[in-house]
Each structure stands twice: as C-alpha cells, then as structure tokens.
Design a protein around this motif. Structure first.
Motif, PDB file in Angstrom:
ATOM      1  N   ILE A   2       0.848  -1.197   0.000  1.00  0.00           N
ATOM      2  CA  ILE A   2       0.000   0.000   0.000  1.00  0.00           C
ATOM      3  C   ILE A   2       0.880   1.243   0.000  1.00  0.00           C
ATOM      4  O   ILE A   2       1.795   1.344   0.813  1.00  0.00           O
ATOM      5  N   TRP A   6      -1.805   6.756   0.537  1.00  0.00           N
ATOM      6  CA  TRP A   6      -3.166   6.306   0.863  1.00  0.00           C
ATOM      7  C   TRP A   6      -3.444   6.545   2.333  1.00  0.00           C
ATOM      8  O   TRP A   6      -4.502   7.060   2.696  1.00  0.00           O
ATOM      9  N   TYR A   7      -2.482   6.160   3.177  1.00  0.00           N
ATOM     10  CA  TYR A   7      -2.671   6.366   4.613  1.00  0.00           C
ATOM     11  C   TYR A   7      -2.819   7.852   4.921  1.00  0.00           C
ATOM     12  O   TYR A   7      -3.666   8.255   5.720  1.00  0.00           O
TER      13      TYR A   7
ATOM     14  N   GLN B   4      -4.594  -4.275  -0.437  1.00  0.00           N
ATOM     15  CA  GLN B   4      -5.247  -3.055  -0.918  1.00  0.00           C
ATOM     16  C   GLN B   4      -6.752  -3.128  -0.698  1.00  0.00           C
ATOM     17  O   GLN B   4      -7.372  -2.144  -0.292  1.00  0.00           O
ATOM     18  N   LEU B   8      -8.941  -0.577   1.484  1.00  0.00           N
ATOM     19  CA  LEU B   8     -10.024   0.259   0.969  1.00  0.00           C
ATOM     20  C   LEU B   8     -11.321   0.033   1.749  1.00  0.00           C
ATOM     21  O   LEU B   8     -12.028   0.987   2.084  1.00  0.00           O
ATOM     22  N   VAL B 110      -1.566  13.993  -2.026  1.00  0.00           N
ATOM     23  CA  VAL B 110      -1.633  13.033  -3.131  1.00  0.00           C
ATOM     24  C   VAL B 110      -0.812  13.489  -4.327  1.00  0.00           C
ATOM     25  O   VAL B 110      -0.128  12.680  -4.961  1.00  0.00           O
TER      26      VAL B 110
END
Lengths: 102, 165
Positions: A2, A6-7, B4, B8, B110
């Motif tokens: 991962i 994302w975290y 993953q 999620l 991001v």
C-alpha cells in the motif's frame, strides 16, 4: 504494498471530518468526539510515517503512545468538566453557556 | 492485492463511521459510530505492522475513552436528542471551511509531494525493543506521561464529584 499517500489521504479526511464536528456541533460532548477523531488522524499519520521511513527505530511508536495517553487525560478532564457544568447549569450546549458574556 | 482491498474496505468503514459521528442527530448513536471508527483505525495499525499500538488503541480508545463518553452522554441525558438542532449557527461556514481544508490537504498529500517508498522490514522483536526503549531512551517522556495521567485523573474526580467542599 500500500502506498504511503493512501494512509496520509485517509488521515487527512479523518482529520477534516473531526474538524467539522468540532466547529459545527452544539453539544460539548460531540465536540470532544470530534477532537478524538482528529487525534486519531494524527496518530495514524505518525504510525504511517514510522512504518515507511524508520521501522527499525521505536521513536515513532513511542510518540503515538504518548499522544494516546494525552488523549485519555484530556477526555477524562473534559468529560468531568461537562458533568460538573450539566449539574450547575442544566445544559451542555456550548451556545447556552455564556456566564462570561458582558 | 488482498492488502489493498482490506485497506479500501477499512477506509470506507472508518470514514463512513466518522461522518456519522459528526452528522447523526442522536448523540448516543454518534458514540457507537465513534467506537466503529476507532476500531477501523486499529485495523490500520495492524496493516502498518504496529501490533502493540493496535492493542493499545482497542484497550484505551474503545475500552476507556469511548466508555467515558457513553457515561457522560447518559449522565447528561435529555441533551442527546433534543428538539433543537444539534448544529450551531456557524455550521455552514464550518462545512465550507472543512471542505476547503480537506481539498488543500488532499491536493498536497496526493499530488504535490513525492513520498518515500523505501520498504524496510519491521524487526521481529519490535515489541521488546519498544518496551526497552520506554524505560531507557524514552524514560523521561514516559514518566511525564504517567504523571500527567495521574494529575488528570485526580483532577477529574475532584471536578466531577457531587459534594461541594
């Protein structure tokens, strides 16, 4: 595996949800719940950075443990204050607590 | 791939519960969703291989803090549903500000920053190292935290007790 982002994204969204709760709720206990959500987001960030940069050091986890301790102390004192306030004024709505208003 | 998927699903449950915490009218149901949200964060700790913190999260946040919050809600009963709105007058501004802050944070997290991807393994004796670290290198913050906790608990008892001195 991962990705770290994302975290961080989940922690950012969790923080913002808690932030909204703190700003928008009238009930003091609900505000405290928002603060707990924000502290959880911060801890998630700390642990994620620990895992992805220095997993062989313990500093990141120690930091998270101290944050959890402070959160517990804060919850205990905060809730005691709200209970005393409810006994005194019969409300825990923060916009009805205006003892200091001139 | 499995990791993953687990991530999620957990993220969805955690963030959904957190949204219910801040949006639900009934404060008691909010507290139950708060427990679900804490549990989701514990699952993240397991995914990050911080097992001790996952256990501490369940014991302290769910076992102690969430229980305290439920007690406080029950002691101030009559406040939890109410006929008036659970939101204050600035809720719209708060929503706008939160959305803006969230968008800014997500944009930076991001898109803007290149995060390290270096994968080092967690040592097998991590919990032992943590225990040793807490009483050697980090003994001062550890003792300070215990002092703070004791002061806070004594203070909480003094503030909340029934009788005036």
């Amino acid at each position: 595996m991962i990705p770290l982002s994302w975290y961080l994204a989940v922690a950012a969204i969790l923080f913002v949800i808690g932030f909204y709760g703190v700003l928008s709720r009238r009930n003091a206990i609900a505000i405290l719940m928002g603060i707990e959500l924000m502290l959880n987001a911060v801890n998630l960030n700390l642990v994620a950075f620990w895992r992805y940069t220095q997993p062989d050091q313990v500093a990141g986890q120690v930091f998270a443990i101290i944050v959890i301790t402070v959160a517990a102390a804060e919850a205990a004192v905060g809730l005691a204050l709200f209970i005393a306030l409810y006994r005194l004024r019969g409300t825990v709505h923060i916009d009805e607590i205006d003892l200091l208003r001139g | 791939m499995v990791l993953q998927a687990v991530f999620l699903i957990t993220a969805l449950l955690t963030l959904g519960s957190a949204l219910m915490v801040v949006l639900h009218r009934n404060l008691f149901i909010s507290a139950l969703f708060l427990i679900a949200s804490f549990f989701g964060v514990a699952v993240f700790y397991v995914l990050l291989e911080a097992e001790f913190l996952a256990v501490a999260q369940v014991l302290i946040y769910i076992g102690a803090i969430a229980t305290l919050i439920v007690f406080a809600i029950m002691l101030s009963r009559g406040m939890m549903t109410g006929r008036t709105s659970p939101r204050n007058a600035q809720a719209l501004w708060a929503a706008g500000g939160s959305l803006a802050l969230g968008a800014a944070l997500l944009y930076v997290v991001v898109f803007r920053v290149q995060w390290p991807v270096a994968e080092k393994a967690v040592p097998a004796d991590m919990i032992q190292r943590l225990g040793t670290g807490l009483v050697t290198d980090y003994v001062v913050p550890f003792e300070l935290a215990s002092l703070l906790l004791m002061a806070a608990l004594i203070g909480a008892v003094m503030i909340a007790r029934e009788k005036e001195v």
